[in-house]
Structures are given as structure tokens and as C-alpha cells.
Design an enzyme around this catalytic site. Sequence first.
Site, short mmCIF file in Angstrom:
data_model
loop_
_atom_site.label_atom_id
_atom_site.label_comp_id
_atom_site.label_asym_id
_atom_site.label_seq_id
_atom_site.Cartn_x
_atom_site.Cartn_y
_atom_site.Cartn_z
N SER A 16 88.41 0.53 33.81
CA SER A 16 88.04 1.89 33.45
C SER A 16 89.28 2.76 33.21
O SER A 16 90.11 2.95 34.10
CB SER A 16 87.18 2.52 34.55
OG SER A 16 87.07 3.90 34.29
N HIS A 76 86.42 0.30 29.54
CA HIS A 76 85.35 1.22 29.96
C HIS A 76 85.84 2.66 29.80
O HIS A 76 86.91 3.03 30.29
CB HIS A 76 84.99 0.91 31.41
CG HIS A 76 83.82 1.67 31.94
ND1 HIS A 76 82.51 1.32 31.70
CD2 HIS A 76 83.75 2.79 32.71
CE1 HIS A 76 81.70 2.17 32.30
NE2 HIS A 76 82.44 3.08 32.93
N ASP A 101 85.04 6.50 30.48
CA ASP A 101 84.24 7.42 31.29
C ASP A 101 84.34 8.84 30.76
O ASP A 101 85.39 9.48 30.87
CB ASP A 101 84.76 7.41 32.74
CG ASP A 101 84.30 6.19 33.50
OD1 ASP A 101 83.10 5.88 33.45
OD2 ASP A 101 85.15 5.55 34.15
N MET A 109 83.04 12.66 31.11
CA MET A 109 82.41 13.57 32.08
C MET A 109 82.50 15.00 31.57
O MET A 109 83.55 15.42 31.08
CB MET A 109 83.14 13.48 33.42
CG MET A 109 83.21 12.08 33.99
SD MET A 109 84.17 12.09 35.53
CE MET A 109 84.13 10.35 35.92
N HIS A 148 80.74 5.14 28.57
CA HIS A 148 79.84 5.59 29.65
C HIS A 148 79.78 7.11 29.61
O HIS A 148 80.71 7.77 30.06
CB HIS A 148 80.39 5.06 30.99
CG HIS A 148 79.57 5.45 32.17
ND1 HIS A 148 80.04 5.31 33.46
CD2 HIS A 148 78.31 5.96 32.28
CE1 HIS A 148 79.11 5.73 34.31
NE2 HIS A 148 78.06 6.13 33.62
N MET A 169 78.68 10.37 30.97
CA MET A 169 78.15 11.08 32.13
C MET A 169 78.05 12.54 31.75
O MET A 169 78.77 13.41 32.26
CB MET A 169 79.07 10.87 33.35
CG MET A 169 78.96 9.47 33.93
SD MET A 169 80.37 9.05 34.98
CE MET A 169 81.53 8.53 33.72
N MET A 172 75.23 2.32 38.74
CA MET A 172 76.29 3.09 39.38
C MET A 172 76.30 2.75 40.86
O MET A 172 75.31 2.96 41.57
CB MET A 172 76.03 4.60 39.23
CG MET A 172 76.44 5.21 37.90
SD MET A 172 78.09 4.79 37.31
CE MET A 172 79.12 5.27 38.68
N ASP A 176 79.36 -0.46 38.32
CA ASP A 176 80.46 0.50 38.12
C ASP A 176 80.63 1.39 39.34
O ASP A 176 79.73 2.14 39.69
CB ASP A 176 80.13 1.34 36.88
CG ASP A 176 81.20 2.36 36.54
OD1 ASP A 176 82.31 2.27 37.08
OD2 ASP A 176 80.91 3.24 35.71
#
Length: 217
Positions: free
Chosen positions: A7, A32, A34, A36, A65, A67, A136, A174
Site C-alpha cells: 500500500s 494498492h 488508498d 481518503m 481502494h 475510502m 478491512m 487490508d
Amino acid sequence: MIRLAPSLLSANFATLGDDVAKAERGGAHLLHIDVMDGHFVPNISYGATVMKSLLGKTSLPFDVHLMIDSPDTFIPDFVTENTEFITVHAEACNHLDRTIQFIKSFGIKAGVSLNPATPPTILEYVFEQLDQVLVMSVNPGFGGQKYIESSTEKIRWLFAEKQRRNPELTIAVDGGITLKNAKQAADAGADLIVAGSAVFGADDIEARVKEFLSILR
Ligand code: DX5
Ligand code: ZN
């Protein structure tokens, strides 16, 4: 085959390209990403611009991913030649079925992620459409947290369902993955292992990736 996706969240952003190159040399399978938004999770990370800065510098496929709330607005930004998966959170989608179809309309594999408190039965009516379920194993928002043990049981449940209904499904895990517990998640049925701090926090990123791969083999 069990795949490893380091990640990017835990990489050094001043030397991002170098960190990713080290992970790739070690044999990582995907990267990966992330994302946010400070609303769905209590933290802001980075957006598509940072991800796209790696295009042409790595051949690793992107495992995105999201979020974020209202992901449909931003999904098109993450469609690139490297993007393999775009994963949204079930908890962030008012119309999950529509969002899955929207991701697939770009020729990208669709994933749905579940927070630790969300039961996997929420996927009952979309299960056959899914390319990935992302379990998660921490409450999302930060790297470096501790693996929540009940995640292993959720992976097992999904693996049983996968065999019955969707054998091609990727089950990803994850959060809080270390050299110590990666095998436990894989044995339960996870075939995509995401690890942030355990990879990019290592002194030797390339060697750490190789250690993970030898454990998962
Ligand atoms: C957490 C992110 C994870 C995170 C994992 O909200 O979704 O991908 O980067 O970091 P570690 O492996 O350090 O728990
Ligand atoms: Zn993640």
C-alpha cells in the site's frame, strides 16, 4: 496464486517512484492505492494526480481502494492503463449495484470493501457481479493499526461463498498485515494480501517484499 499488494500510503512521498520501484523489484504483484476524503474516513491521503504520476514509471497494476463518500463522482479519474481494480465501500454507496456496473463500464474490475463491523451478507444480491471483496481488517483511515481478529472469520465466510457462487472472485485483506499474520489470512481464503507499513516501513523494501512472498508461497 496469492498476490501481494503493497500500500502506497506508507511509502515515502518524497521518493515515491523509488519506493515503488523497490517493491516492484521484490516481486510485488499490484500496487494498492488508498484514497481518503476526510469524510468517509477521518483522514485525507492523496488523489488521482499522485497515482497518475506513477504511470510509465511502474508496470504494477493499480488496486484502487476508494475510502470516499459518493465514489461515482471520482471513479472516472482513476481509470488508467494500469488500473486493474477499483474498489468502493459498501457503506459509502446508496446504490451499490449501480456503482459496480459503473466501474465495469470502463472495462475495470469492480471491488467492494467492507468495514470491520459490516456483515458480508450485505453482498448477497451483488455477489456474482463482484471481481473483488476487500475485507478491512482495521477500521479504515490510517496505516500501522493492529489486525482485528474477527476478520479471519469473515474471510472464511467469503471463501465458502466464493466456491459456491463466484469462483473467480478475488478476496483481499487490508489492514494490520504483518509477516506474522499474512499466512493466517491466506489460509482462511484471502488471495490478495495488502500490506502498507509492513512493506514500506521496512529498511529494505525489496527484501521485505521477498520475505512476504516466501511466506505466502
Ligand atoms: C487503511 C488502508 C490500508 C493501509 C494499510 O485505511 O486502507 O490499505 O494502508 O496499512 P497497514 O498495512 O500499515 O495496516
Ligand atoms: Zn486500503
